[in-house]
Motif scaffolding. Structure first.
Motif, PDB file in Angstrom:
ATOM      1  N   SER A  48      29.536  33.381  48.600  1.00  0.00           N
ATOM      2  CA  SER A  48      30.451  32.731  47.661  1.00  0.00           C
ATOM      3  C   SER A  48      31.379  33.762  47.021  1.00  0.00           C
ATOM      4  CB  SER A  48      29.661  31.992  46.577  1.00  0.00           C
ATOM      5  OG  SER A  48      28.844  30.990  47.148  1.00  0.00           O
ATOM      6  N   TRP A  49      30.771  34.726  46.320  1.00  0.00           N
ATOM      7  CA  TRP A  49      31.526  35.804  45.685  1.00  0.00           C
ATOM      8  C   TRP A  49      30.832  37.126  45.971  1.00  0.00           C
ATOM      9  CZ3 TRP A  49      35.750  33.608  43.637  1.00  0.00           C
ATOM     10  CH2 TRP A  49      35.662  32.337  43.054  1.00  0.00           C
ATOM     11  N   THR A  50      31.595  38.185  46.083  1.00  0.00           N
ATOM     12  CA  THR A  50      31.061  39.537  46.082  1.00  0.00           C
ATOM     13  C   THR A  50      31.571  40.247  44.836  1.00  0.00           C
ATOM     14  OG1 THR A  50      31.027  39.649  48.506  1.00  0.00           O
ATOM     15  CG2 THR A  50      30.909  41.733  47.310  1.00  0.00           C
ATOM     16  N   LEU A  51      30.646  40.848  44.093  1.00  0.00           N
ATOM     17  CA  LEU A  51      30.985  41.618  42.905  1.00  0.00           C
ATOM     18  C   LEU A  51      30.885  43.099  43.243  1.00  0.00           C
ATOM     19  CD1 LEU A  51      28.840  39.708  40.216  1.00  0.00           C
ATOM     20  CD2 LEU A  51      31.105  39.113  41.124  1.00  0.00           C
ATOM     21  N   LEU A  52      31.934  43.839  42.970  1.00  0.00           N
ATOM     22  CA  LEU A  52      31.986  45.274  43.261  1.00  0.00           C
ATOM     23  C   LEU A  52      32.269  46.026  41.970  1.00  0.00           C
ATOM     24  CD1 LEU A  52      32.186  47.704  45.259  1.00  0.00           C
ATOM     25  CD2 LEU A  52      34.619  47.153  45.479  1.00  0.00           C
ATOM     26  N   PHE A  53      31.348  46.891  41.589  1.00  0.00           N
ATOM     27  CA  PHE A  53      31.525  47.635  40.345  1.00  0.00           C
ATOM     28  C   PHE A  53      32.407  48.853  40.558  1.00  0.00           C
ATOM     29  CE2 PHE A  53      28.101  44.925  39.203  1.00  0.00           C
ATOM     30  CZ  PHE A  53      28.275  44.709  37.845  1.00  0.00           C
ATOM     31  N   ARG A  54      33.173  49.131  39.515  1.00  0.00           N
ATOM     32  CA  ARG A  54      34.157  50.194  39.587  1.00  0.00           C
ATOM     33  C   ARG A  54      33.512  51.537  39.917  1.00  0.00           C
ATOM     34  NH1 ARG A  54      35.424  54.540  37.050  1.00  0.00           N
ATOM     35  NH2 ARG A  54      37.563  55.303  36.907  1.00  0.00           N
ATOM     36  N   GLN A  55      34.050  52.202  40.917  1.00  0.00           N
ATOM     37  CA  GLN A  55      33.778  53.606  41.170  1.00  0.00           C
ATOM     38  C   GLN A  55      35.078  54.189  41.705  1.00  0.00           C
ATOM     39  OE1 GLN A  55      33.522  55.053  44.495  1.00  0.00           O
ATOM     40  NE2 GLN A  55      34.438  53.113  45.106  1.00  0.00           N
ATOM     41  N   PRO A  56      35.386  55.433  41.384  1.00  0.00           N
ATOM     42  CA  PRO A  56      36.772  55.908  41.517  1.00  0.00           C
ATOM     43  C   PRO A  56      37.204  56.402  42.891  1.00  0.00           C
ATOM     44  CG  PRO A  56      35.434  57.544  40.420  1.00  0.00           C
ATOM     45  CD  PRO A  56      34.536  56.364  40.643  1.00  0.00           C
ATOM     46  N   VAL A  57      36.319  56.396  43.877  1.00  0.00           N
ATOM     47  CA  VAL A  57      36.745  56.864  45.201  1.00  0.00           C
ATOM     48  C   VAL A  57      37.543  55.755  45.878  1.00  0.00           C
ATOM     49  CG1 VAL A  57      36.026  57.786  47.424  1.00  0.00           C
ATOM     50  CG2 VAL A  57      34.702  58.334  45.369  1.00  0.00           C
ATOM     51  N   ALA A  58      38.836  55.977  46.042  1.00  0.00           N
ATOM     52  CA  ALA A  58      39.718  54.958  46.630  1.00  0.00           C
ATOM     53  C   ALA A  58      39.448  54.860  48.130  1.00  0.00           C
ATOM     54  CB  ALA A  58      41.174  55.315  46.371  1.00  0.00           C
ATOM     55  N   ALA A  59      39.066  53.675  48.585  1.00  0.00           N
ATOM     56  CA  ALA A  59      38.807  53.466  50.012  1.00  0.00           C
ATOM     57  C   ALA A  59      38.942  51.995  50.400  1.00  0.00           C
ATOM     58  CB  ALA A  59      37.412  53.976  50.382  1.00  0.00           C
ATOM     59  N   LEU A  60      38.848  51.099  49.426  1.00  0.00           N
ATOM     60  CA  LEU A  60      38.903  49.664  49.697  1.00  0.00           C
ATOM     61  C   LEU A  60      40.353  49.204  49.836  1.00  0.00           C
ATOM     62  CD1 LEU A  60      37.458  46.879  49.848  1.00  0.00           C
ATOM     63  CD2 LEU A  60      37.656  46.780  47.349  1.00  0.00           C
ATOM     64  N   GLN A  61      40.614  48.450  50.885  1.00  0.00           N
ATOM     65  CA  GLN A  61      41.930  47.843  51.089  1.00  0.00           C
ATOM     66  C   GLN A  61      41.762  46.360  51.375  1.00  0.00           C
ATOM     67  OE1 GLN A  61      43.861  49.995  54.309  1.00  0.00           O
ATOM     68  NE2 GLN A  61      44.626  51.567  52.905  1.00  0.00           N
ATOM     69  N   ILE A  62      42.757  45.560  50.956  1.00  0.00           N
ATOM     70  CA  ILE A  62      42.751  44.129  51.244  1.00  0.00           C
ATOM     71  C   ILE A  62      44.009  43.762  52.024  1.00  0.00           C
ATOM     72  CG2 ILE A  62      41.373  43.524  49.243  1.00  0.00           C
ATOM     73  CD1 ILE A  62      43.934  42.514  47.912  1.00  0.00           C
ATOM     74  N   LYS A  63      43.861  42.709  52.819  1.00  0.00           N
ATOM     75  CA  LYS A  63      44.982  42.196  53.606  1.00  0.00           C
ATOM     76  C   LYS A  63      45.555  40.988  52.874  1.00  0.00           C
ATOM     77  CE  LYS A  63      46.229  41.267  58.420  1.00  0.00           C
ATOM     78  NZ  LYS A  63      45.702  41.154  59.805  1.00  0.00           N
ATOM     79  N   GLY A  64      46.823  41.082  52.459  1.00  0.00           N
ATOM     80  CA  GLY A  64      47.436  40.013  51.684  1.00  0.00           C
ATOM     81  C   GLY A  64      47.479  38.703  52.445  1.00  0.00           C
ATOM     82  N   HIS A  65      47.088  37.619  51.769  1.00  0.00           N
ATOM     83  CA  HIS A  65      47.106  36.307  52.425  1.00  0.00           C
ATOM     84  C   HIS A  65      48.511  35.925  52.868  1.00  0.00           C
ATOM     85  CE1 HIS A  65      42.972  35.618  51.688  1.00  0.00           C
ATOM     86  NE2 HIS A  65      43.054  35.323  50.396  1.00  0.00           N
ATOM     87  N   ALA A  66      49.499  36.217  52.055  1.00  0.00           N
ATOM     88  CA  ALA A  66      50.869  35.794  52.344  1.00  0.00           C
ATOM     89  C   ALA A  66      51.598  36.773  53.250  1.00  0.00           C
ATOM     90  CB  ALA A  66      51.647  35.613  51.040  1.00  0.00           C
ATOM     91  N   THR A  67      51.421  38.077  53.013  1.00  0.00           N
ATOM     92  CA  THR A  67      52.214  39.091  53.717  1.00  0.00           C
ATOM     93  C   THR A  67      51.542  39.650  54.951  1.00  0.00           C
ATOM     94  OG1 THR A  67      51.298  40.922  52.427  1.00  0.00           O
ATOM     95  CG2 THR A  67      53.206  39.773  51.506  1.00  0.00           C
ATOM     96  N   GLY A  68      50.198  39.619  54.983  1.00  0.00           N
ATOM     97  CA  GLY A  68      49.478  40.262  56.075  1.00  0.00           C
ATOM     98  C   GLY A  68      49.465  41.776  55.979  1.00  0.00           C
ATOM     99  N   GLU A  69      49.931  42.316  54.862  1.00  0.00           N
ATOM    100  CA  GLU A  69      49.991  43.769  54.681  1.00  0.00           C
ATOM    101  C   GLU A  69      48.704  44.278  54.011  1.00  0.00           C
ATOM    102  OE1 GLU A  69      53.413  44.435  52.289  1.00  0.00           O
ATOM    103  OE2 GLU A  69      54.848  43.998  53.910  1.00  0.00           O
ATOM    104  N   TRP A  70      48.299  45.478  54.413  1.00  0.00           N
ATOM    105  CA  TRP A  70      47.149  46.113  53.799  1.00  0.00           C
ATOM    106  C   TRP A  70      47.582  46.883  52.553  1.00  0.00           C
ATOM    107  CZ3 TRP A  70      42.370  44.932  55.218  1.00  0.00           C
ATOM    108  CH2 TRP A  70      42.143  44.453  56.518  1.00  0.00           C
ATOM    109  N   LYS A  71      46.856  46.679  51.443  1.00  0.00           N
ATOM    110  CA  LYS A  71      47.119  47.415  50.213  1.00  0.00           C
ATOM    111  C   LYS A  71      45.807  47.923  49.626  1.00  0.00           C
ATOM    112  CE  LYS A  71      51.423  45.081  48.816  1.00  0.00           C
ATOM    113  NZ  LYS A  71      52.280  46.291  48.822  1.00  0.00           N
TER     114      LYS A  71
END
Length: 369
Positions: free
Chosen positions: A221-244
Motif C-alpha cells: 500500500s505505502w512504503t515509508l522511507l526515513f530520511r538519510q542523507p546519501v542521495a541515491a533514490l530517483q523517481i520516474k515522473g508519471h507525466a514526464t517519464g523523466e528520472w529525478k
C-alpha cells in the motif's frame, strides 16, 4: 511511554551532497493539520495531487521524535556490523520461493555478466508483533524488540492510519474504509526493514551503468522511507517519464504509493516507479543505510477495484486482473507471487524472461530502465 531499553551508540549521518542535482518537486503533507475536518480535506486534496501526478511525497509533523528514528538507524548499523556467519543464521527458509522475513544476503543478482559483478544489497525484515509471526533474531536485535515493536506500532497510529483516512476522504468513502483493511492486529505482511547498500568503486559503477537497483514498483500500500542523507533514490515522473532525484528533507518521511492501492483503485492511485543509483561523487565513498516500513492490506483482502463515487466519475472501475478476465488475487497471493519473482536467485540483469515475466495470470511484471 517509551520502553526502557539498553544503551545504543549514536548514529552519525554523513554530510549531504553539495552537487546541484535535478531534484523532484514533491508535495509535503503536514500532519499537524489532521486534527480538524478542514485540515483533513486540505490533506486529501494534496494527497491526490501526490499519488496521481508525483507518486512520492513527504510527510512532516508525524509525532515520532528524531531521537527514536536515530536509534533505529543505530540498531540497523550495529546489525550489519555483525559477522556474516551470524547474520546467515537468520536467512528465511523458503527465500527462493518468496519468504522474506529475516536476513536476505547480498549477491543474489548478477548486475554485469562479463565481470560477474553482483548486487551488494543486504536486507533485514522484521514482521508485525501481532502474534502471527515468529520472532527469532540475533541477541543484538532481540534485546531491543520492545522498542522496535513500539516504533512499528507508532508508524501505524501516527502515519499510516492518518494516510488511510485521508485517502478515504479523497475517494468519498467512509473514513475508516482503508484503516479497516490495514489493522495492525490482523495478519498482513507488513514489515520494518534495515537495508544496507554497500558501495562500489567508480570503475565498478561504470560497469553497472551506475544503477544499483533498476526501476520498479513496490507491492503493498505505502512504503515509508526515513530520511538519510546519501542521495541515491530517483523517481520516474508519471507525466514526464523523466528520472529525478529525491531530496532528503529534514524532519520528514518520504512515502510512495504501491501496487495494492493501484489495484484497489483501478489505477487511480499510481504505484511509483523508482530506482537506486550510485550517489554523487562527494558521497560515492560511503555505504547507504536505509530504514523503511512496508504497509500492506490484510492477507485475505481481495484486490478488486473498490466502489467509490470518485472512481466511478473518473472512469477507474477495473484493474489489470479484472480487465483481463483472470482471477483477482488476494493480497497474500499477490505478495508471495511478486516476492518470489523479486527473490529469484542468479538472475542476470537484462534477461527478458525475468524482467517481463508473467507472475500471475493477467499480470506481467516490468523492470523500468
Amino acid at each position: 511511554m517509551p520502553v526502557p531499553v539498553p544503551e545504543l551508540g549514536a548514529f552519525n549521518y554523513v554530510p549531504e551532497t553539495k552537487e546541484d542535482l535535478d531534484w523532484a518537486d514533491l508535495v509535503t503533507l503536514d500532519l499537524s493539520l489532521y486534527g480538524t475536518p478542514e485540515g483533513r480535506k486540505q490533506l486529501a486534496k494534496e494527497l491526490i495531487e501526490a499519488v496521481r501526478h508525483h507518486g512520492f511525497f513527504y510527510v512532516k509533523n508525524f509525532n515520532i521524535s528524531q531521537e527514536r528514528v536515530n536509534r533505529q538507524f543505530s540498531l540497523g548499523k550495529q546489525f550489519y556490523d555483525l559477522p556474516l556467519d551470524e547474520k546467515l543464521k537468520y536467512v528465511p527458509e523458503g527465500l527462493d520461493n518468496g519468504a522474506f522475513n529475516g536476513y536476505v544476503p547480498a549477491g543474489r543478482r548478477i548486475l554485469e555478466p562479463v565481470s560477474g559483478l553482483r548486487d551488494r544489497i543486504e536486507i533485514y525484515n522484521i514482521p508485525k508483533f501481532n502474534g502471527d509471526f515468529n520472532h527469532a533474531h540475533p541477541q543484538l536485535v532481540q534485546q531491543f524488540l520492545p522498542e522496535i515493536e513500539e516504533f512499528a506500532r507508532s508508524l501505524h497510529s501516527e502515519v499510516l492510519d492518518p494516510l488511510h483516512v485521508i485517502l478515504a476522504i479523497a475517494l468519498e468513502l467512509p473514513e475508516d474504509y482503508f484503516t479497516n483493511i490495514h489493522k495492525y492486529d490482523v495478519k498482513s505482511e507488513d514489515h520494518l526493514r534495515y537495508m544496507k547498500y554497500s558501495k562500489y568503486t567508480p570503475e565498478e559503477n561504470k560497469k553497472i551503468g551506475s544503477q544499483w537497483v533498476q526501476g520498479h514498483t513496490d507491492l503493498g500500500s505505502w512504503t515509508l522511507l526515513f530520511r538519510q542523507p546519501v542521495a541515491a533514490l530517483q523517481i520516474k515522473g508519471h507525466a514526464t517519464g523523466e528520472w529525478k532525484w529525491v531530496k532528503p528533507q529534514d524532519g520528514t518521511i518520504t512515502v510512495n504509493a504501491c501496487d495494492a492501492l493501484t489495484f484497489l483503485t483501478g489505477g487511480y492511485v499510481r504505484s511509483t516507479i523508482h530506482r537506486v543509483v550510485s550517489p554523487p561523487k562527494d558521497q560515492e565513498h560511503v555505504d547507504r543505510l536505509g530504514l523503511l516500513y512496508f504497509s500492506r492490506p490484510h492477507n485475505d483482502v481481495k484486490l478488486t477495484t473498490i466502489k467509490s463515487p470518485v472512481l466511478e466519475r473518473e472512469g477507474f472501475t477495473q484493474n489489470d486482473f479484472e480487465r483481463s478476465g483472470n482471477p483477482v488475487p488476494t493480497m497474500e497471493e499477490w505478495t508471495f507471487a511478486k516476492q518470489k519473482w523479486q527473490r529469484t536467485k542468479n538472475i542476470v540483469r537484462g534477461d527478458p524472461k525475468y524482467e517481463n515475466a508473467q507472475i500471475l495470470p493477467g499480470f506481467q511484471e516490468k523492470v523500468h530502465a
